[in-house]
Design an enzyme around this catalytic site. Structure first.
Site, short mmCIF file in Angstrom:
data_model
loop_
_atom_site.label_atom_id
_atom_site.label_comp_id
_atom_site.label_asym_id
_atom_site.label_seq_id
_atom_site.Cartn_x
_atom_site.Cartn_y
_atom_site.Cartn_z
N CYS A 77 -2.60 27.90 -23.47
CA CYS A 77 -2.50 27.31 -23.12
C CYS A 77 -1.13 26.28 -23.54
O CYS A 77 -0.86 26.28 -25.47
CB CYS A 77 -2.89 25.85 -22.45
SG CYS A 77 -2.81 24.31 -21.94
N HIS A 91 -13.90 27.72 -15.95
CA HIS A 91 -12.57 28.67 -16.21
C HIS A 91 -12.67 29.05 -18.46
O HIS A 91 -13.29 27.27 -18.40
CB HIS A 91 -11.20 28.30 -16.20
CG HIS A 91 -10.22 28.23 -16.89
ND1 HIS A 91 -9.59 29.12 -15.83
CD2 HIS A 91 -10.11 28.88 -17.94
CE1 HIS A 91 -8.21 29.28 -16.08
NE2 HIS A 91 -8.33 28.97 -18.08
N ASN A 99 -7.40 33.40 -21.97
CA ASN A 99 -8.62 33.42 -21.36
C ASN A 99 -9.92 34.18 -21.94
O ASN A 99 -9.73 35.60 -22.68
CB ASN A 99 -8.31 33.16 -20.47
CG ASN A 99 -7.08 32.85 -19.60
OD1 ASN A 99 -7.58 31.24 -19.24
ND2 ASN A 99 -5.94 32.57 -19.74
#
Length: 299
Positions: A239, A206, A248
């Site tokens: 975030c 990730h 992302n």
């Protein structure tokens, strides 16, 4: 000659991780249309929503409606921070859950007001019970490489945390470069160690693209044997508890790179672009990832 896998799985996290930090309210119907379009592009695994307090993450206040309204195709995760979240998710009909913890104590305390050890102590009985009930459990490991408050994380701390989750029976580890500070050497080294130590567990990478290193880090993880990758259509994300963390890695950029290298994802890029174009009018900023920008200029 490097050996690459023939296929890779994209776990689409746009509907949850991508939208959780969005300033504008995205209506439930628009989220569901986005999810359906992503499914039609060939996405088989997706993080739909999060059962967290709407006080802290207001974009996820419609979690029950999202689970109820999403077409049941492939594996669908919902993020659950605690027992209340897990119970709510199960009552809503979720079949796969994701729990999360930060390797960094500072990040974990900023995120959920608990140290890492306190979080793990709370999660252990919940995970064991979920596995006894036949639930697919994914453990999301935040700040696996670097922390916005503590700096570089000792890789052994990340591996030790993963070991605890594996001992409790989780099905998958999603290991995150939460603030996008990792480099390809760090990626290759950590994921190589994780693959060696946990060959029986699914492992996903990730990456956040804060410093435009996500594709390079994904390639390094691919070389380390990783064939599962979290990604967000349009590069959506960030975030709320990690200062400076941007979106992302873009699903379309990652998929394009993999396809160019002969690694099949099963995703139709043109249909993925259509899905992104559905959600773009409902977010605060234009989506300007490399491949999506080319698609828009082509139209």
């Amino acid at each position: 000659m490097f050996s690459l896998p023939k296929t890779a799985t994209i776990i689409e996290v746009g509907p949850r991780d991508g939208l959780q930090n969005e300033a504008r309210t995205v209506h439930t119907k628009d989220k569901l249309d986005f999810i359906e379009a992503l499914q039609q592009s060939g996405i088989q695994e997706m993080e739909l929503t999060s059962f967290v307090s709407p006080k802290w993450v207001p974009q996820m206040a419609d979690a029950r409606d999202i689970v109820a309204g999403a077409k049941k195709t492939g594996r669908q995760f919902v993020l659950t921070p605690n027992e209340r979240g897990i119970n709510s998710a199960m009552e809503a009909g979720a079949e796969s859950i994701a729990v999360f913890v930060g390797v960094s104590n500072s990040f974990n305390e900023k995120n959920i007001n608990k140290t890492t050890d306190q979080s793990m102590e709370t999660l252990k009985p919940l995970i064991i019970k979920a596995k006894q009930d036949g639930v697919f459990v994914r453990a999301c490991i935040s700040t696996a490489f670097h922390c916005p408050f503590e700096g570089k994380i000792d890789p052994q701390k990340t591996i030790d945390l993963c070991q605890q989750f594996v001992d409790w029976g989780v099905d998958e580890l999603s290991v995150a470069d939460t603030i996008g500070l990792a480099n390809p050497q760090e990626s290759h080294e950590l994921f190589s160690q994780l693959k060696r130590q946990f060959p029986q567990v699914l492992i996903a990478a990730h990456f956040h693209d804060t410093r435009r290193m996500a594709l390079a880090n994904a390639y390094a993880a691919l070389l380390a044997g990783i064939d599962r990758f979290d990604a967000s259509a349009g590069g959506l994300g960030g975030c709320p508890f990690a200062p400076g963390a941007t979106g992302n890695v873009a699903s379309e950029d990652l998929i394009h790179m993999f396809h160019r290298m002969g690694v099949d994802t099963g995703v139709d890029l043109d249909k993925l672009y259509e899905a992104i174009s559905l959600i773009e009018p409902h977010v605060s900023n234009p989506l300007q990832t490399g491949m999506y920008t080319l698609y828009k200029n082509r139209k």
